[in-house]
Design a protein around this motif. Structure first.
Motif, PDB file in Angstrom:
ATOM      1  N   LYS A   1      -4.197   7.083   1.530  1.00 29.28           N
ATOM      2  CA  LYS A   1      -3.259   5.965   1.330  1.00 29.28           C
ATOM      3  C   LYS A   1      -2.010   6.445   0.593  1.00 29.28           C
ATOM      4  CE  LYS A   1      -4.256   3.583  -3.005  1.00 29.28           C
ATOM      5  NZ  LYS A   1      -2.830   3.261  -3.197  1.00 29.28           N
TER       6      LYS A   1
ATOM      7  N   VAL B   1       0.534   0.898  -0.980  1.00 27.65           N
ATOM      8  CA  VAL B   1      -0.531   0.056  -0.420  1.00 27.65           C
ATOM      9  C   VAL B   1      -1.696   0.036  -1.420  1.00 27.65           C
ATOM     10  CG1 VAL B   1      -1.533   1.964   0.938  1.00 27.65           C
ATOM     11  CG2 VAL B   1      -1.950  -0.374   1.662  1.00 27.65           C
TER      12      VAL B   1
ATOM     13  N   ASP C   1      -5.652  -0.304  -2.826  1.00 26.59           N
ATOM     14  CA  ASP C   1      -6.953   0.214  -2.359  1.00 26.59           C
ATOM     15  C   ASP C   1      -7.615  -0.805  -1.428  1.00 26.59           C
ATOM     16  OD1 ASP C   1      -6.736   2.516  -3.880  1.00 26.59           O
ATOM     17  OD2 ASP C   1      -7.757   1.660  -5.617  1.00 26.59           O
TER      18      ASP C   1
ATOM     19  N   ASP D   1      -6.247  -3.258   0.458  1.00 27.50           N
ATOM     20  CA  ASP D   1      -5.599  -3.368   1.774  1.00 27.50           C
ATOM     21  C   ASP D   1      -5.865  -2.128   2.625  1.00 27.50           C
ATOM     22  OD1 ASP D   1      -4.609  -5.837   1.218  1.00 27.50           O
ATOM     23  OD2 ASP D   1      -2.577  -5.166   0.713  1.00 27.50           O
ATOM     24  N   PHE D   2      -5.912  -0.980   1.954  1.00 28.29           N
ATOM     25  CA  PHE D   2      -6.095   0.259   2.709  1.00 28.29           C
ATOM     26  C   PHE D   2      -7.484   0.332   3.343  1.00 28.29           C
ATOM     27  CE2 PHE D   2      -6.699   4.999   2.908  1.00 28.29           C
ATOM     28  CZ  PHE D   2      -5.749   5.225   3.889  1.00 28.29           C
TER      29      PHE D   2
ATOM     30  N   PRO E   1      -6.673   1.219   7.667  1.00 32.61           N
ATOM     31  CA  PRO E   1      -6.601   2.672   7.418  1.00 32.61           C
ATOM     32  C   PRO E   1      -5.397   3.359   8.062  1.00 32.61           C
ATOM     33  CG  PRO E   1      -8.307   2.164   9.021  1.00 32.61           C
ATOM     34  CD  PRO E   1      -7.841   0.848   8.484  1.00 32.61           C
TER      35      PRO E   1
ATOM     36  N   ARG F   1      -2.440   2.477   7.478  1.00 29.89           N
ATOM     37  CA  ARG F   1      -1.347   2.454   6.490  1.00 29.89           C
ATOM     38  C   ARG F   1      -1.477   3.693   5.606  1.00 29.89           C
ATOM     39  NH1 ARG F   1      -0.797  -3.464   3.993  1.00 29.89           N
ATOM     40  NH2 ARG F   1       1.059  -2.486   3.095  1.00 29.89           N
ATOM     41  N   ASN F   2      -1.430   4.838   6.242  1.00 32.60           N
ATOM     42  CA  ASN F   2      -1.630   6.107   5.534  1.00 32.60           C
ATOM     43  C   ASN F   2      -0.288   6.845   5.375  1.00 32.60           C
ATOM     44  OD1 ASN F   2      -1.114   7.431   8.082  1.00 32.60           O
ATOM     45  ND2 ASN F   2      -3.189   6.845   8.691  1.00 32.60           N
TER      46      ASN F   2
END
Lengths: 159, 159
Positions: free
Chosen positions: B120, B124, B126, B128-129, B133, B135-136
């Motif tokens: 991440k 963002v 933890d 939401d991530f 996934p 949104r890396n």
């Protein structure tokens, strides 16, 4: 989701964002506004949409994910610069062709097995690909996403 | 080269191509030409270079690859639109800052372990991530590459 699926999924998401940006920018413009130049003496928005349609349509054979949908647009929108041939398609039909190409391409990208993205594309020889493994299908998709954003930046100047 | 290294290498190559395109476009323009607007009433090239410098500089903390180099540029080039504050940096110094940020970023990207790209980023949570996934860090790099190409398309109109 495997790491490979995440790598590919991230890249397809960036492509979809670029297409969505183009959709958002062009849907705000009337068919008459598409005839305006993005800057004095430069390409009309109409031409840029045709140009992007052809460049995207060519991805079907280049990435081996299908047959081209609109090869008849090459002459006006890639082989010749803007206004060097008569307009061969109405703005309304051009919008439809652009959306059709993008949506079928996106579906094909999402259906392609993850590992296939690292395979060579049709415009690189076996010999060159052995030496340069980054000339893969994923690189082409990223390049076309950048190209779409390049012209989106120009169309943005109309708002 | 592992498959993961190819995925990451392809994405870093696309970033480098976008930066090279900007370098090629802006190096053709004199400091005086940087003061021109990309289209009547739009941003000056000078402003766009400052804007890109800030957006790229912010990647150091966002991707956890280093400290910012030029936070003093935020006020003029992101917080305010073009010509709403006095120019705080000469064109020559701005070019240097842009090149410095891009070259240090690229070196940091190339040094980042492959697996870290799917972690991440700083913007963002933890929570939401876990749900999203994609949104890396790699997604951020692809987004900024697209953003660089978006403005490259505008600067291209000066040639």
């Amino acid at each position: 989701m495997t790491d490979e699926e995440k790598f590919v999924g991230t890249t397809i998401a960036a492509w979809k964002q670029a297409v969505a940006r183009l959709d958002q920018l062009t849907s705000k413009l009337s068919d008459t506004q598409l005839q305006a130049e993005v800057s004095p003496g430069r390409n009309r928005v109409y031409y840029l949409i045709g140009h992007l349609t052809v460049v995207h349509d060519r991805l079907f054979p280049m990435l081996a994910v299908g047959e081209r949908l609109h090869p008849e647009l090459d002459e006006q929108f890639v082989n010749k610069p803007d206004r060097k041939s008569g307009d061969t398609m109405s703005a309304s039909d051009l919008r439809k062709a652009f959306n059709e190409v993008n949506s079928k391409l996106t579906a094909a990208f999402e259906a392609l097995p993850t590992g296939d993205w690292l395979k060579k594309h049709a415009a690189v020889s076996d010999e060159d690909f052995l030496k340069e493994p980054l000339r893969n299908r994923l690189a082409v998709l990223q390049s076309r996403t950048g190209h779409a954003m390049f012209h989106a930046g120009q169309i943005r100047l109309m708002q």
